[in-house]
Design a protein around this motif. Structure first.
Motif, PDB file in Angstrom:
ATOM      1  N   SER A 113       0.831  -1.203   0.000  1.00 23.09           N
ATOM      2  CA  SER A 113       0.000   0.000   0.000  1.00 23.09           C
ATOM      3  C   SER A 113       0.866   1.253   0.000  1.00 23.09           C
ATOM      4  CB  SER A 113      -0.923   0.029   1.225  1.00 23.09           C
ATOM      5  OG  SER A 113      -1.855  -1.020   1.191  1.00 23.09           O
ATOM      6  N   LYS A 115       0.382   5.844  -0.550  1.00 22.20           N
ATOM      7  CA  LYS A 115      -0.425   7.011  -0.883  1.00 22.20           C
ATOM      8  C   LYS A 115      -0.050   7.501  -2.279  1.00 22.20           C
ATOM      9  CE  LYS A 115      -1.313  11.784   0.620  1.00 22.20           C
ATOM     10  NZ  LYS A 115      -0.957  12.827   1.629  1.00 22.20           N
ATOM     11  N   MET A 135      -5.413   6.123  -1.172  1.00 19.42           N
ATOM     12  CA  MET A 135      -4.551   5.030  -0.733  1.00 19.42           C
ATOM     13  C   MET A 135      -4.665   3.901  -1.752  1.00 19.42           C
ATOM     14  SD  MET A 135      -2.305   3.852   1.313  1.00 19.42           S
ATOM     15  CE  MET A 135      -2.369   5.118   2.619  1.00 19.42           C
ATOM     16  N   GLU A 155      -8.713   3.858  -2.287  1.00 16.70           N
ATOM     17  CA  GLU A 155      -9.676   4.398  -1.335  1.00 16.70           C
ATOM     18  C   GLU A 155      -9.359   5.878  -1.111  1.00 16.70           C
ATOM     19  OE1 GLU A 155     -10.262   0.202   1.137  1.00 16.70           O
ATOM     20  OE2 GLU A 155      -9.247   1.905   2.099  1.00 16.70           O
ATOM     21  N   MET A 157      -8.508   9.266   0.429  1.00 16.08           N
ATOM     22  CA  MET A 157      -7.979   9.660   1.728  1.00 16.08           C
ATOM     23  C   MET A 157      -8.988  10.512   2.490  1.00 16.08           C
ATOM     24  SD  MET A 157      -5.066   8.220   2.209  1.00 16.08           S
ATOM     25  CE  MET A 157      -4.204   9.179   3.447  1.00 16.08           C
ATOM     26  N   VAL A 160     -10.623   7.526   4.386  1.00 14.55           N
ATOM     27  CA  VAL A 160      -9.836   6.673   5.290  1.00 14.55           C
ATOM     28  C   VAL A 160      -8.651   7.376   5.925  1.00 14.55           C
ATOM     29  CG1 VAL A 160     -10.525   4.577   4.068  1.00 14.55           C
ATOM     30  CG2 VAL A 160      -8.421   5.762   3.390  1.00 14.55           C
ATOM     31  N   GLY A 161      -8.273   8.527   5.409  1.00 16.57           N
ATOM     32  CA  GLY A 161      -7.108   9.221   5.947  1.00 16.57           C
ATOM     33  C   GLY A 161      -7.253   9.529   7.430  1.00 16.57           C
ATOM     34  N   THR A 163      -7.467   7.458   9.851  1.00 18.38           N
ATOM     35  CA  THR A 163      -8.235   6.460  10.590  1.00 18.38           C
ATOM     36  C   THR A 163      -7.384   5.210  10.817  1.00 18.38           C
ATOM     37  OG1 THR A 163      -9.150   5.224   8.704  1.00 18.38           O
ATOM     38  CG2 THR A 163     -10.272   7.276   9.333  1.00 18.38           C
ATOM     39  N   VAL A 166      -6.614   3.057   7.438  1.00 18.58           N
ATOM     40  CA  VAL A 166      -6.031   3.684   6.257  1.00 18.58           C
ATOM     41  C   VAL A 166      -5.154   2.710   5.478  1.00 18.58           C
ATOM     42  CG1 VAL A 166      -4.058   4.624   7.540  1.00 18.58           C
ATOM     43  CG2 VAL A 166      -4.812   5.728   5.406  1.00 18.58           C
TER      44      VAL A 166
END
Length: 256
Positions: A113, A115, A135, A155, A157, A160-161, A163, A166
């Motif tokens: 994974s 960014k 992400m 996903e 950010m 999910v950023g 969290t 993430v």
């Protein structure tokens, strides 16, 4: 075998491809059987090297034969297609794991994974702006240690950023699947959309999937939605001769 004869004007390499294909399809050349060398095919069919090589390229592109470095060319062994139910998003945890265990195989996967930022096409799928942070997670899924499918997911950010979920494969909800992970941060997934297409395998995909160039793959474009909010989208790739996709669709009561 003598020189090939066939329909008037049909190129010699296609006539040779036709003859070898017929032997493979009929079972006269069994899966795993060695194809004669280029020199042998030239001699047996009265052809020069170029049309023989062209014929072998045709059959390779059709997924009927495969080359093995240092060994030769062989009839490709075609596996029995496994049924993959695409309705397992309601299970707790990973849908891939649930589907694999239902087939009696042991699931595993590797994930990387990082960014990155949404391209124009990705932004359209997620309903965000081009350049927005996402992400990205790249997966290689295995069943009984054999490559099963590739997946690249994205996903936003904005969802999910910052969290605990993430990173999909790290944290308290690692590996539990999109639905469970989103629920863990208070986002309720309400539907999943999938578009499926068949296409030739890309060179970057053939190695990880363990299939030869020229093979056909099933490409699934999947998106998870929470109401009108896209919370994840993914590109999933499977070998078409290993899997068949099975969909079950609920039908509401008929009301005339």
């Amino acid at each position: 075998m003598g020189a090939l004869v066939g329909e008037l004007g049909r190129p010699a390499y296609l006539r040779l491809a036709d003859a070898l294909r017929a032997e493979i399809v009929s079972g006269d050349r069994a899966p795993g059987a060695r194809i004669p060398s280029i020199a042998e095919l030239c001699r047996d069919h009265g052809l020069s090297e170029q049309p023989v090589r062209q014929a072998l390229r045709v059959l390779t592109a059709e997924g009927l034969i495969e080359g093995r470095p240092g060994s030769g060319t062989y009839v490709r062994v075609r596996p029995v297609r496994a049924r993959m139910a695409r309705g397992r998003y309601q299970v707790t945890g990973s849908p891939f794991a649930a589907e694999s265990r239902a087939r009696g195989v042991d699931p595993s996967w590797a994930c990387d994974s990082q960014k990155t930022y949404a391209t124009a096409s990705l932004a359209l799928r997620l309903g965000i702006s081009e350049g927005d942070p996402v992400m990205q997670s790249q997966y290689l899924f295995r069943a009984d240690s054999e490559p099963a499918q590739l997946s690249t997911s994205w996903e936003p950010m904005a969802v999910v950023g910052g969290t605990a979920v993430v990173l999909p494969e790290m944290g308290p909800m690692a590996g539990l699947g999109v639905v469970a992970r989103m629920a863990g941060i208070g986002v309720t997934v309400t539907r999943v959309a999938e578009d499926v297409a068949a296409r030739p395998v890309l060179e970057i995909e053939a190695g990880p999937l363990g299939i030869p160039l020229g093979s056909t793959v099933l490409a699934i474009e999947r998106t998870h939605w929470a109401g009108e909010l896209a919370v994840e989208t993914a590109d999933i790739v499977l070998a078409a001769d290993r899997f068949r996709l099975s969909y079950e669709i609920d039908i509401p009561p008929y009301r005339p």
